[in-house]
Motif scaffolding. Structure first.
Motif, PDB file in Angstrom:
ATOM      1  N   ALA A  48       0.842  -1.194   0.000  1.00 36.80           N
ATOM      2  CA  ALA A  48       0.000   0.000   0.000  1.00 36.80           C
ATOM      3  C   ALA A  48       0.878   1.246   0.000  1.00 36.80           C
ATOM      4  CB  ALA A  48      -0.907   0.009   1.227  1.00 36.80           C
ATOM      5  N   ALA A  69      -4.617   0.920  -1.275  1.00 40.27           N
ATOM      6  CA  ALA A  69      -4.299  -0.511  -1.307  1.00 40.27           C
ATOM      7  C   ALA A  69      -4.850  -1.103  -2.599  1.00 40.27           C
ATOM      8  CB  ALA A  69      -4.877  -1.218  -0.099  1.00 40.27           C
ATOM      9  N   GLU A  72      -8.113   0.812  -3.555  1.00 41.71           N
ATOM     10  CA  GLU A  72      -9.025   0.874  -2.414  1.00 41.71           C
ATOM     11  C   GLU A  72      -8.418   1.801  -1.366  1.00 41.71           C
ATOM     12  OE1 GLU A  72     -11.209  -2.329   0.579  1.00 41.71           O
ATOM     13  OE2 GLU A  72      -9.462  -2.944  -0.575  1.00 41.71           O
ATOM     14  N   LEU A  74      -8.149   3.176   2.318  1.00 45.67           N
ATOM     15  CA  LEU A  74      -8.429   2.707   3.668  1.00 45.67           C
ATOM     16  C   LEU A  74      -7.835   3.662   4.687  1.00 45.67           C
ATOM     17  CD1 LEU A  74      -7.488  -1.053   3.156  1.00 45.67           C
ATOM     18  CD2 LEU A  74      -9.778  -0.089   3.180  1.00 45.67           C
ATOM     19  N   LEU A  91       0.657  -3.796   4.016  1.00 45.29           N
ATOM     20  CA  LEU A  91      -0.600  -3.538   4.720  1.00 45.29           C
ATOM     21  C   LEU A  91      -1.332  -4.858   4.902  1.00 45.29           C
ATOM     22  CD1 LEU A  91      -2.927  -1.613   5.730  1.00 45.29           C
ATOM     23  CD2 LEU A  91      -3.781  -1.757   3.391  1.00 45.29           C
ATOM     24  N   LYS A  93      -4.654  -6.295   5.413  1.00 44.52           N
ATOM     25  CA  LYS A  93      -6.036  -5.849   5.278  1.00 44.52           C
ATOM     26  C   LYS A  93      -6.932  -6.605   6.257  1.00 44.52           C
ATOM     27  CE  LYS A  93      -7.481  -5.108   1.077  1.00 44.52           C
ATOM     28  NZ  LYS A  93      -7.787  -5.282  -0.354  1.00 44.52           N
ATOM     29  N   GLU A 114      -8.887   0.216   9.671  1.00 43.02           N
ATOM     30  CA  GLU A 114      -9.247  -0.768   8.642  1.00 43.02           C
ATOM     31  C   GLU A 114      -8.080  -1.626   8.190  1.00 43.02           C
ATOM     32  OE1 GLU A 114     -10.824   2.328   6.056  1.00 43.02           O
ATOM     33  OE2 GLU A 114     -12.791   1.408   6.292  1.00 43.02           O
ATOM     34  N   GLY A 115      -7.095  -1.819   9.040  1.00 45.62           N
ATOM     35  CA  GLY A 115      -5.949  -2.654   8.669  1.00 45.62           C
ATOM     36  C   GLY A 115      -4.783  -2.401   9.597  1.00 45.62           C
TER      37      GLY A 115
END
Length: 117
Positions: A48, A69, A72, A74, A91, A93, A114-115
């Motif tokens: 990412a 990512a 996406e 995040l 990253l 996820k 979110e990760g």
């Protein structure tokens, strides 16, 4: 002597699993003492790029990073002091499986995470 399976498969790549390949080599007269993975298995980790870095509103040593990512976007709460805009980092996820750890959705000190970078 340790030989990486990837190196061996660069010369010939039969459709055998690593354990089957080790057995066939032993039966052909090339002793394979052991076949074992180098490290623990994991899944759900991507590369990412950090797009934005902001101070966490409720913690001095945390930052809130917006990451890309693979198309996406995040939001990730990060404790790494070297996180900066433009940096590329692994990253994990949501749903990723790491050794002794699973990554799940969480709220850290009031900020959605979110990760894990």
């Amino acid at each position: 002597m340790n030989i990486p399976e990837k190196w061996l498969r660069s010369f010939c790549n039969p459709s055998l699993t690593g354990a089957e390949l080790a057995e066939r080599l032993t039966m052909a007269g090339v002793e394979v003492e052991a076949y074992e993975p180098v490290g623990p298995q994991f899944s759900g980790v991507v590369l990412a790029q950090i797009l934005e870095v902001a101070r966490h509103p409720n913690a001095d040593k945390l930052t809130v990073c917006t990451v890309d990512a693979g198309g996406e976007r995040l939001q990730v709460v990060c404790g790494a002091p070297n996180a900066r805009k433009g940096m590329k980092a692994p990253l994990a996820k949501l749903g990723a499986s790491l050794p002794h750890l699973g990554v799940q959705r969480a709220t850290l000190l009031g900020v959605q995470n979110e990760g894990m970078l």
